[in-house]
Design a protein around this motif. Structure first.
Motif, PDB file in Angstrom:
ATOM      1  N   SER A 196      27.095  16.387 -25.650  1.00  0.00           N
ATOM      2  CA  SER A 196      25.728  15.899 -25.447  1.00  0.00           C
ATOM      3  C   SER A 196      25.740  14.695 -24.518  1.00  0.00           C
ATOM      4  O   SER A 196      26.593  13.808 -24.641  1.00  0.00           O
ATOM      5  CB  SER A 196      25.110  15.517 -26.800  1.00  0.00           C
ATOM      6  OG  SER A 196      23.805  15.026 -26.632  1.00  0.00           O
ATOM      7  N   VAL A 197      24.805  14.691 -23.573  1.00  0.00           N
ATOM      8  CA  VAL A 197      24.676  13.585 -22.620  1.00  0.00           C
ATOM      9  C   VAL A 197      23.200  13.256 -22.468  1.00  0.00           C
ATOM     10  O   VAL A 197      22.350  14.154 -22.438  1.00  0.00           O
ATOM     11  CB  VAL A 197      25.256  13.956 -21.236  1.00  0.00           C
ATOM     12  CG1 VAL A 197      25.138  12.772 -20.275  1.00  0.00           C
ATOM     13  CG2 VAL A 197      26.698  14.405 -21.352  1.00  0.00           C
ATOM     14  N   GLU A 198      22.874  11.972 -22.387  1.00  0.00           N
ATOM     15  CA  GLU A 198      21.495  11.550 -22.133  1.00  0.00           C
ATOM     16  C   GLU A 198      21.514  10.352 -21.202  1.00  0.00           C
ATOM     17  O   GLU A 198      22.366   9.471 -21.299  1.00  0.00           O
ATOM     18  CB  GLU A 198      20.796  11.179 -23.436  1.00  0.00           C
ATOM     19  CG  GLU A 198      19.356  10.730 -23.241  1.00  0.00           C
ATOM     20  CD  GLU A 198      18.641  10.446 -24.561  1.00  0.00           C
ATOM     21  OE1 GLU A 198      17.765   9.547 -24.572  1.00  0.00           O
ATOM     22  OE2 GLU A 198      18.963  11.115 -25.563  1.00  0.00           O
ATOM     23  N   SER A 199      20.584  10.330 -20.255  1.00  0.00           N
ATOM     24  CA  SER A 199      20.484   9.202 -19.333  1.00  0.00           C
ATOM     25  C   SER A 199      19.029   9.035 -18.900  1.00  0.00           C
ATOM     26  O   SER A 199      18.202   9.930 -19.088  1.00  0.00           O
ATOM     27  CB  SER A 199      21.376   9.426 -18.101  1.00  0.00           C
ATOM     28  OG  SER A 199      20.972  10.588 -17.391  1.00  0.00           O
ATOM     29  N   ARG A 200      18.720   7.892 -18.341  1.00  0.00           N
ATOM     30  CA  ARG A 200      17.369   7.596 -17.863  1.00  0.00           C
ATOM     31  C   ARG A 200      17.456   6.954 -16.491  1.00  0.00           C
ATOM     32  O   ARG A 200      18.395   6.202 -16.197  1.00  0.00           O
ATOM     33  CB  ARG A 200      16.634   6.648 -18.820  1.00  0.00           C
ATOM     34  CG  ARG A 200      16.427   7.221 -20.221  1.00  0.00           C
ATOM     35  CD  ARG A 200      15.886   6.149 -21.176  1.00  0.00           C
ATOM     36  NE  ARG A 200      15.840   6.645 -22.543  1.00  0.00           N
ATOM     37  CZ  ARG A 200      14.773   7.227 -23.109  1.00  0.00           C
ATOM     38  NH1 ARG A 200      13.659   7.371 -22.398  1.00  0.00           N
ATOM     39  NH2 ARG A 200      14.823   7.647 -24.352  1.00  0.00           N
ATOM     40  N   CYS A 201      16.468   7.251 -15.658  1.00  0.00           N
ATOM     41  CA  CYS A 201      16.398   6.578 -14.356  1.00  0.00           C
ATOM     42  C   CYS A 201      14.997   6.727 -13.790  1.00  0.00           C
ATOM     43  O   CYS A 201      14.231   7.614 -14.200  1.00  0.00           O
ATOM     44  CB  CYS A 201      17.448   7.106 -13.388  1.00  0.00           C
ATOM     45  SG  CYS A 201      17.013   8.662 -12.607  1.00  0.00           S
ATOM     46  N   TYR A 202      14.657   5.848 -12.865  1.00  0.00           N
ATOM     47  CA  TYR A 202      13.385   5.939 -12.150  1.00  0.00           C
ATOM     48  C   TYR A 202      13.549   6.869 -10.955  1.00  0.00           C
ATOM     49  O   TYR A 202      14.581   6.851 -10.283  1.00  0.00           O
ATOM     50  CB  TYR A 202      12.936   4.557 -11.675  1.00  0.00           C
ATOM     51  CG  TYR A 202      12.484   3.635 -12.779  1.00  0.00           C
ATOM     52  CD1 TYR A 202      11.156   3.625 -13.205  1.00  0.00           C
ATOM     53  CD2 TYR A 202      13.390   2.768 -13.403  1.00  0.00           C
ATOM     54  CE1 TYR A 202      10.737   2.781 -14.221  1.00  0.00           C
ATOM     55  CE2 TYR A 202      12.980   1.918 -14.418  1.00  0.00           C
ATOM     56  CZ  TYR A 202      11.653   1.933 -14.831  1.00  0.00           C
ATOM     57  OH  TYR A 202      11.251   1.108 -15.842  1.00  0.00           O
ATOM     58  N   LEU A 203      12.541   7.681 -10.688  1.00  0.00           N
ATOM     59  CA  LEU A 203      12.559   8.521  -9.501  1.00  0.00           C
ATOM     60  C   LEU A 203      12.079   7.706  -8.307  1.00  0.00           C
ATOM     61  O   LEU A 203      11.077   6.978  -8.404  1.00  0.00           O
ATOM     62  CB  LEU A 203      11.658   9.749  -9.694  1.00  0.00           C
ATOM     63  CG  LEU A 203      11.950  10.636 -10.904  1.00  0.00           C
ATOM     64  CD1 LEU A 203      11.058  11.874 -10.866  1.00  0.00           C
ATOM     65  CD2 LEU A 203      13.410  11.042 -10.961  1.00  0.00           C
ATOM     66  N   ASP A 204      12.799   7.819  -7.195  1.00  0.00           N
ATOM     67  CA  ASP A 204      12.423   7.029  -6.017  1.00  0.00           C
ATOM     68  C   ASP A 204      12.788   7.799  -4.749  1.00  0.00           C
ATOM     69  O   ASP A 204      12.980   9.009  -4.783  1.00  0.00           O
ATOM     70  CB  ASP A 204      13.101   5.655  -6.039  1.00  0.00           C
ATOM     71  CG  ASP A 204      14.612   5.757  -6.185  1.00  0.00           C
ATOM     72  OD1 ASP A 204      15.152   6.874  -6.020  1.00  0.00           O
ATOM     73  OD2 ASP A 204      15.270   4.728  -6.462  1.00  0.00           O
ATOM     74  N   ASN A 205      12.860   7.102  -3.638  1.00  0.00           N
ATOM     75  CA  ASN A 205      13.223   7.662  -2.335  1.00  0.00           C
ATOM     76  C   ASN A 205      12.243   8.756  -1.883  1.00  0.00           C
ATOM     77  O   ASN A 205      12.639   9.907  -1.631  1.00  0.00           O
ATOM     78  CB  ASN A 205      14.643   8.223  -2.387  1.00  0.00           C
ATOM     79  CG  ASN A 205      15.283   8.319  -1.014  1.00  0.00           C
ATOM     80  OD1 ASN A 205      14.668   7.989  -0.006  1.00  0.00           O
ATOM     81  ND2 ASN A 205      16.508   8.794  -0.986  1.00  0.00           N
ATOM     82  N   PRO A 206      10.943   8.437  -1.764  1.00  0.00           N
ATOM     83  CA  PRO A 206       9.936   9.433  -1.356  1.00  0.00           C
ATOM     84  C   PRO A 206      10.283  10.104  -0.033  1.00  0.00           C
ATOM     85  O   PRO A 206      10.812   9.472   0.883  1.00  0.00           O
ATOM     86  CB  PRO A 206       8.653   8.597  -1.223  1.00  0.00           C
ATOM     87  CG  PRO A 206       8.885   7.400  -2.085  1.00  0.00           C
ATOM     88  CD  PRO A 206      10.350   7.108  -1.988  1.00  0.00           C
ATOM     89  N   GLY A 207       9.996  11.391   0.042  1.00  0.00           N
ATOM     90  CA  GLY A 207      10.204  12.135   1.274  1.00  0.00           C
ATOM     91  C   GLY A 207      11.577  12.757   1.418  1.00  0.00           C
ATOM     92  O   GLY A 207      11.803  13.538   2.353  1.00  0.00           O
ATOM     93  N   ASN A 208      12.513  12.443   0.507  1.00  0.00           N
ATOM     94  CA  ASN A 208      13.876  12.958   0.610  1.00  0.00           C
ATOM     95  C   ASN A 208      14.275  13.714  -0.652  1.00  0.00           C
ATOM     96  O   ASN A 208      13.943  13.289  -1.766  1.00  0.00           O
ATOM     97  CB  ASN A 208      14.867  11.816   0.847  1.00  0.00           C
ATOM     98  CG  ASN A 208      14.640  11.116   2.170  1.00  0.00           C
ATOM     99  OD1 ASN A 208      14.729  11.717   3.229  1.00  0.00           O
ATOM    100  ND2 ASN A 208      14.331   9.830   2.109  1.00  0.00           N
ATOM    101  N   TRP A 209      14.979  14.803  -0.459  1.00  0.00           N
ATOM    102  CA  TRP A 209      15.530  15.521  -1.601  1.00  0.00           C
ATOM    103  C   TRP A 209      16.684  14.714  -2.177  1.00  0.00           C
ATOM    104  O   TRP A 209      17.556  14.256  -1.446  1.00  0.00           O
ATOM    105  CB  TRP A 209      16.022  16.902  -1.193  1.00  0.00           C
ATOM    106  CG  TRP A 209      14.916  17.870  -0.884  1.00  0.00           C
ATOM    107  CD1 TRP A 209      14.499  18.307   0.328  1.00  0.00           C
ATOM    108  CD2 TRP A 209      14.066  18.503  -1.853  1.00  0.00           C
ATOM    109  NE1 TRP A 209      13.450  19.181   0.198  1.00  0.00           N
ATOM    110  CE2 TRP A 209      13.163  19.324  -1.132  1.00  0.00           C
ATOM    111  CE3 TRP A 209      13.988  18.460  -3.247  1.00  0.00           C
ATOM    112  CZ2 TRP A 209      12.190  20.098  -1.762  1.00  0.00           C
ATOM    113  CZ3 TRP A 209      13.020  19.224  -3.876  1.00  0.00           C
ATOM    114  CH2 TRP A 209      12.139  20.036  -3.140  1.00  0.00           C
ATOM    115  N   VAL A 210      16.668  14.550  -3.479  1.00  0.00           N
ATOM    116  CA  VAL A 210      17.694  13.752  -4.162  1.00  0.00           C
ATOM    117  C   VAL A 210      18.306  14.582  -5.282  1.00  0.00           C
ATOM    118  O   VAL A 210      17.603  15.260  -6.030  1.00  0.00           O
ATOM    119  CB  VAL A 210      17.099  12.448  -4.745  1.00  0.00           C
ATOM    120  CG1 VAL A 210      18.179  11.647  -5.463  1.00  0.00           C
ATOM    121  CG2 VAL A 210      16.447  11.622  -3.645  1.00  0.00           C
ATOM    122  N   LEU A 211      19.634  14.525  -5.393  1.00  0.00           N
ATOM    123  CA  LEU A 211      20.329  15.152  -6.523  1.00  0.00           C
ATOM    124  C   LEU A 211      20.465  14.110  -7.635  1.00  0.00           C
ATOM    125  O   LEU A 211      21.198  13.134  -7.498  1.00  0.00           O
ATOM    126  CB  LEU A 211      21.714  15.640  -6.100  1.00  0.00           C
ATOM    127  CG  LEU A 211      21.776  16.888  -5.215  1.00  0.00           C
ATOM    128  CD1 LEU A 211      23.223  17.200  -4.857  1.00  0.00           C
ATOM    129  CD2 LEU A 211      21.140  18.085  -5.910  1.00  0.00           C
TER     130      LEU A 211
END
Length: 287
Positions: free
Chosen positions: A219-234
């Motif tokens: 089991s893995v859990e993480s959190r982050c903010y989505l950013d970098n508009p206009g670009n595909w991010v992995l």
């Protein structure tokens, strides 16, 4: 007379003489043993050296050792095309390195050409997305920036939840799972790609939560903010380990932001991707 004898001896042993062993004189069987110790890109480079190496580079035992341990399962059960097993192993390896769709085109499988590692892609249409059938919230938009004809685009929603599940017979190893996301909807203007940020909002208020669980109890859990508009991010969800290649591993994963105190929107969901972790490191470093 002595001078003539001396000159004759020199001529016999000068470079290019048929009496001097050359690289091309190595038997194909010996060259094949050398090539079997190399990685696929190195094999292909040496195949251009001479005829001996070129012929040896097609030996089945070389390329069978580069194929993943589950290649028969991939061909028979995933791609359902047993005619592929009639190919030379080199041709089979090359064919499996190309994206191969399955599950009615909603998923793809391929081998990393450098390592033979198994990679999977699960399109947005193979994911369970809350509200996906309500056009007030979501639409499927055409794109040339994905492996698939469309991606899911979120205009606005209160409860954001994307769930996925895959069961697969992975070879032994460590794997990494990602979501491929982008803030904003792209379009072309005067031949150039531009990003429409009209609906982007809510992602800077609270982070999204990624979760991953496996049938082996990982089991893995993480959190982050989505950013970098206009670009595909992995966005990396987490890693999991496969220890038994003879047992199917069930992986469940999710992406959520369910704080209903605010809406969020302007997000494209392309796919979830699974790579061997060693391959994933190379991909992230190049992105």
């Amino acid at each position: 007379m002595g001078a003539n004898i001396s000159g004759s001896m020199v001529d016999r042993y000068e470079i290019g003489s048929p009496l001097k062993p050359r690289l091309g004189d190595i038997p194909e069987s010996c060259a094949a043993l050398v090539l079997a110790l190399l990685d696929p890109p190195e094999i292909c480079k040496l195949a251009r050296v001479n005829r001996s190496f070129h012929g040896a580079s097609s030996a089945d035992f070389i390329w069978e050792s580069k194929l993943p341990s589950n290649y028969i399962f991939i061909v028979e059960k995933v791609l359902r095309d047993t005619t592929l097993l009639n190919l030379q192993k080199k041709q089979l390896y090359a064919g499996l390195c190309r994206p191969n769709p399955f599950d009615a085109g909603r998923k793809e499988i391929w081998l990393d050409k450098n390592t033979g590692g198994v990679c999977l892609s699960i399109s947005s249409k193979a994911l369970n997305i809350t509200g996906i059938d309500d056009r007030r919230y979501w639409t499927h938009i055409s794109t040339e920036e994905s492996r698939y004809p469309t991606v899911a685009y979120l205009q606005q929603i209160w409860w954001f939840q994307v769930d996925g599940e895959v069961e697969f017979g992975f070879p032994v190893g460590t794997y990494s799972l990602f979501f491929r996301l982008r803030l904003g909807k792209s379009s072309k203007r005067l031949g150039r790609r531009v990003c429409n940020s009209k609906h982007i909002h809510g992602w800077d208020i609270k982070p999204v939560r990624f979760q991953l669980t496996t049938s082996e109890g990982q089991s893995v859990e993480s959190r982050c903010y989505l950013d970098n508009p206009g670009n595909w991010v992995l966005y990396r969800v987490g890693d999991f380990v496969v220890q038994n290649p003879n047992v199917f591993t069930n992986i469940k994963f999710s992406l959520t932001q369910i704080d209903c105190t605010h809406t969020k929107g302007g997000l494209c969901v392309d796919a979830a991707l699974i790579y061997p972790t060693t391959v994933a490191k190379e991909i992230r470093s190049c992105s």
